[in-house]
Design a protein around this motif. Structure first.
Motif, PDB file in Angstrom:
ATOM      1  N   UNK A   1       0.841  -1.194   0.000  1.00 32.92           N
ATOM      2  CA  UNK A   1       0.000   0.000   0.000  1.00 32.92           C
ATOM      3  C   UNK A   1       0.876   1.245   0.000  1.00 32.92           C
ATOM      4  N   UNK A   2       1.916   1.206   0.827  1.00 28.70           N
ATOM      5  CA  UNK A   2       2.920   2.259   0.824  1.00 28.70           C
ATOM      6  C   UNK A   2       4.252   1.646   0.438  1.00 28.70           C
ATOM      7  N   UNK A   3       5.324   2.203   0.942  1.00 30.45           N
ATOM      8  CA  UNK A   3       6.641   1.645   0.646  1.00 30.45           C
ATOM      9  C   UNK A   3       7.492   1.636   1.913  1.00 30.45           C
ATOM     10  N   UNK A   4       8.440   0.704   1.922  1.00 30.71           N
ATOM     11  CA  UNK A   4       9.351   0.554   3.056  1.00 30.71           C
ATOM     12  C   UNK A   4      10.735   0.307   2.477  1.00 30.71           C
ATOM     13  N   UNK A   5      11.750   0.954   3.028  1.00 31.93           N
ATOM     14  CA  UNK A   5      13.098   0.868   2.480  1.00 31.93           C
ATOM     15  C   UNK A   5      14.104   0.506   3.558  1.00 31.93           C
ATOM     16  N   UNK A   6      15.020  -0.408   3.208  1.00 28.24           N
ATOM     17  CA  UNK A   6      16.149  -0.738   4.069  1.00 28.24           C
ATOM     18  C   UNK A   6      17.410  -0.617   3.225  1.00 28.24           C
ATOM     19  N   UNK A   7      18.306   0.274   3.633  1.00 24.16           N
ATOM     20  CA  UNK A   7      19.577   0.452   2.937  1.00 24.16           C
ATOM     21  C   UNK A   7      20.560  -0.597   3.466  1.00 24.16           C
ATOM     22  N   UNK A   8      21.000  -1.502   2.603  1.00 26.16           N
ATOM     23  CA  UNK A   8      21.862  -2.591   3.050  1.00 26.16           C
ATOM     24  C   UNK A   8      23.210  -2.088   3.560  1.00 26.16           C
ATOM     25  N   UNK A   9      23.626  -0.910   3.140  1.00 29.38           N
ATOM     26  CA  UNK A   9      24.895  -0.379   3.639  1.00 29.38           C
ATOM     27  C   UNK A   9      24.812  -0.095   5.138  1.00 29.38           C
ATOM     28  N   UNK A  10      23.622   0.264   5.610  1.00 29.47           N
ATOM     29  CA  UNK A  10      23.465   0.645   7.016  1.00 29.47           C
ATOM     30  C   UNK A  10      22.525  -0.292   7.772  1.00 29.47           C
ATOM     31  N   UNK A  11      22.311  -1.464   7.226  1.00 22.44           N
ATOM     32  CA  UNK A  11      21.441  -2.429   7.905  1.00 22.44           C
ATOM     33  C   UNK A  11      22.054  -2.833   9.246  1.00 22.44           C
ATOM     34  N   UNK A  12      21.227  -2.878  10.283  1.00 20.66           N
ATOM     35  CA  UNK A  12      21.724  -3.306  11.587  1.00 20.66           C
ATOM     36  C   UNK A  12      21.272  -4.731  11.925  1.00 20.66           C
ATOM     37  N   UNK A  13      20.623  -5.380  10.967  1.00 17.29           N
ATOM     38  CA  UNK A  13      20.163  -6.746  11.164  1.00 17.29           C
ATOM     39  C   UNK A  13      20.189  -7.477   9.838  1.00 17.29           C
ATOM     40  N   UNK A  14      20.935  -8.581   9.770  1.00 15.84           N
ATOM     41  CA  UNK A  14      20.980  -9.436   8.583  1.00 15.84           C
ATOM     42  C   UNK A  14      20.936 -10.878   9.069  1.00 15.84           C
ATOM     43  N   UNK A  15      19.862 -11.597   8.738  1.00 19.67           N
ATOM     44  CA  UNK A  15      19.698 -12.967   9.217  1.00 19.67           C
ATOM     45  C   UNK A  15      19.213 -13.868   8.096  1.00 19.67           C
ATOM     46  N   UNK A  16      19.668 -15.105   8.111  1.00 23.35           N
ATOM     47  CA  UNK A  16      19.204 -16.085   7.137  1.00 23.35           C
ATOM     48  C   UNK A  16      18.016 -16.841   7.717  1.00 23.35           C
ATOM     49  N   UNK A  17      16.972 -16.985   6.916  1.00 19.36           N
ATOM     50  CA  UNK A  17      15.757 -17.658   7.357  1.00 19.36           C
ATOM     51  C   UNK A  17      15.460 -18.831   6.423  1.00 19.36           C
ATOM     52  N   UNK A  18      14.970 -19.921   7.001  1.00 18.12           N
ATOM     53  CA  UNK A  18      14.505 -21.063   6.213  1.00 18.12           C
ATOM     54  C   UNK A  18      13.108 -21.423   6.699  1.00 18.12           C
ATOM     55  N   UNK A  19      12.138 -21.401   5.785  1.00 22.18           N
ATOM     56  CA  UNK A  19      10.773 -21.790   6.137  1.00 22.18           C
ATOM     57  C   UNK A  19      10.434 -23.088   5.417  1.00 22.18           C
ATOM     58  N   UNK A  20       9.672 -23.931   6.084  1.00 17.22           N
ATOM     59  CA  UNK A  20       9.295 -25.233   5.533  1.00 17.22           C
ATOM     60  C   UNK A  20       7.780 -25.356   5.624  1.00 17.22           C
ATOM     61  N   UNK A  21       7.103 -25.225   4.479  1.00 15.95           N
ATOM     62  CA  UNK A  21       5.647 -25.301   4.433  1.00 15.95           C
ATOM     63  C   UNK A  21       5.231 -26.311   3.383  1.00 15.95           C
ATOM     64  N   UNK A  22       4.617 -27.385   3.833  1.00 17.12           N
ATOM     65  CA  UNK A  22       4.114 -28.439   2.941  1.00 17.12           C
ATOM     66  C   UNK A  22       5.186 -28.928   1.966  1.00 17.12           C
ATOM     67  N   UNK A  23       6.369 -29.164   2.487  1.00 18.17           N
ATOM     68  CA  UNK A  23       7.434 -29.721   1.671  1.00 18.17           C
ATOM     69  C   UNK A  23       8.175 -28.717   0.814  1.00 18.17           C
ATOM     70  N   UNK A  24       7.803 -27.451   0.889  1.00 16.47           N
ATOM     71  CA  UNK A  24       8.489 -26.409   0.124  1.00 16.47           C
ATOM     72  C   UNK A  24       9.339 -25.581   1.074  1.00 16.47           C
ATOM     73  N   UNK A  25      10.632 -25.549   0.818  1.00 15.47           N
ATOM     74  CA  UNK A  25      11.548 -24.804   1.673  1.00 15.47           C
ATOM     75  C   UNK A  25      11.964 -23.502   0.979  1.00 15.47           C
ATOM     76  N   UNK A  26      11.761 -22.414   1.706  1.00 16.70           N
ATOM     77  CA  UNK A  26      12.130 -21.099   1.190  1.00 16.70           C
ATOM     78  C   UNK A  26      13.334 -20.578   1.954  1.00 16.70           C
ATOM     79  N   UNK A  27      14.373 -20.216   1.218  1.00 12.54           N
ATOM     80  CA  UNK A  27      15.569 -19.621   1.818  1.00 12.54           C
ATOM     81  C   UNK A  27      15.476 -18.117   1.598  1.00 12.54           C
ATOM     82  N   UNK A  28      15.549 -17.361   2.672  1.00 12.52           N
ATOM     83  CA  UNK A  28      15.438 -15.911   2.548  1.00 12.52           C
ATOM     84  C   UNK A  28      16.386 -15.233   3.520  1.00 12.52           C
TER      85      UNK A  28
END
Length: 205
Positions: A79-106
């Motif tokens: 609806x609007x917009x949201x921005x994160x500048x990776x140069x100044x990011x204070x949080x970077x985490x790897x996530x893995x979700x498993x839903x009905x046999x489908x794994x998403x790496x994000x």
């Protein structure tokens, strides 16, 4: 400034939106029926309509979500917009979700109170879909410019993914797939610590 789309599979987003819409109608009917038995027809219609409307709004918002990389900034638009500048990011985490046999790496990136989840790949069985080569390369460059200590590690991870793709390696031999496969089962969403990602990247050399 060129905007690089960060969408693994646009068609998959539309399918999920349609599935959520169907669930909304079914839940709305179920709740409306249950409430109608206790409080009468009007109460049932109102409650069912409210439940269905809430879920339909979620489906509509998910279908409209657009994610892009503009320079070193990740921009999410719904609806609007949201921005994160990776140069100044204070949080970077790897996530893995498993839903009905489908794994998403994000990768979850945050700056202050703003957080954005960037899907890198979706796997099912021995195959799946991944971000395009250009998007991965640009993300790797942006992470390399990050002031966060984990930025360089994530950049190296994405470079290793690009190298595997360039060599024609099957999905099972690519770093993102291997990370998805090594994540413990039994959790819908789980975070991999920065140390775990660092050790994994170091093992690729």
């Amino acid at each position: 400034m060129e905007a690089i789309p960060l969408t693994v599979a646009p068609g998959m987003t539309r399918k999920r939106g349609c599935a959520t819409a169907v669930v909304a109608l079914v839940l709305g009917a179920a709740v409306g029926g249950a409430v109608g038995l206790l409080g009468g027809r009007t109460a049932g219609l109102v409650s069912g309509g409210v439940v269905a409307a809430c879920f339909l709004f979620v489906a509509w918002a998910a279908a409209r979500r657009r994610l892009s990389l503009e320079g070193t900034a990740v921009v999410a638009r719904t609806l609007g917009s949201k921005t994160v500048d990776l140069r100044r990011a204070d949080r970077i985490e790897l996530m893995v979700s498993d839903v009905r046999g489908m794994r998403t790496v994000s990768v979850l990136v945050g700056q202050g109170r703003r957080t954005i989840n960037i899907s890198l790949a979706v796997y099912a069985g021995t195959g799946g879909r991944e971000l395009g080569v250009l998007a991965i390369r640009k993300l790797a460059d942006a992470f390399a410019a990050s002031e966060h200590t984990a930025g360089l590690v994530f950049s190296q991870l994405l470079v290793a993914q690009l190298r595997a793709e360039a060599q024609g390696a099957p999905a099972a031999d690519r770093p993102l797939y291997q990370l998805a496969a090594t994540a413990p089962q039994g959790k819908v969403v789980q975070r991999l610590s920065a140390d775990a990602v660092t050790r994994f990247v170091a093992s690729l050399d």
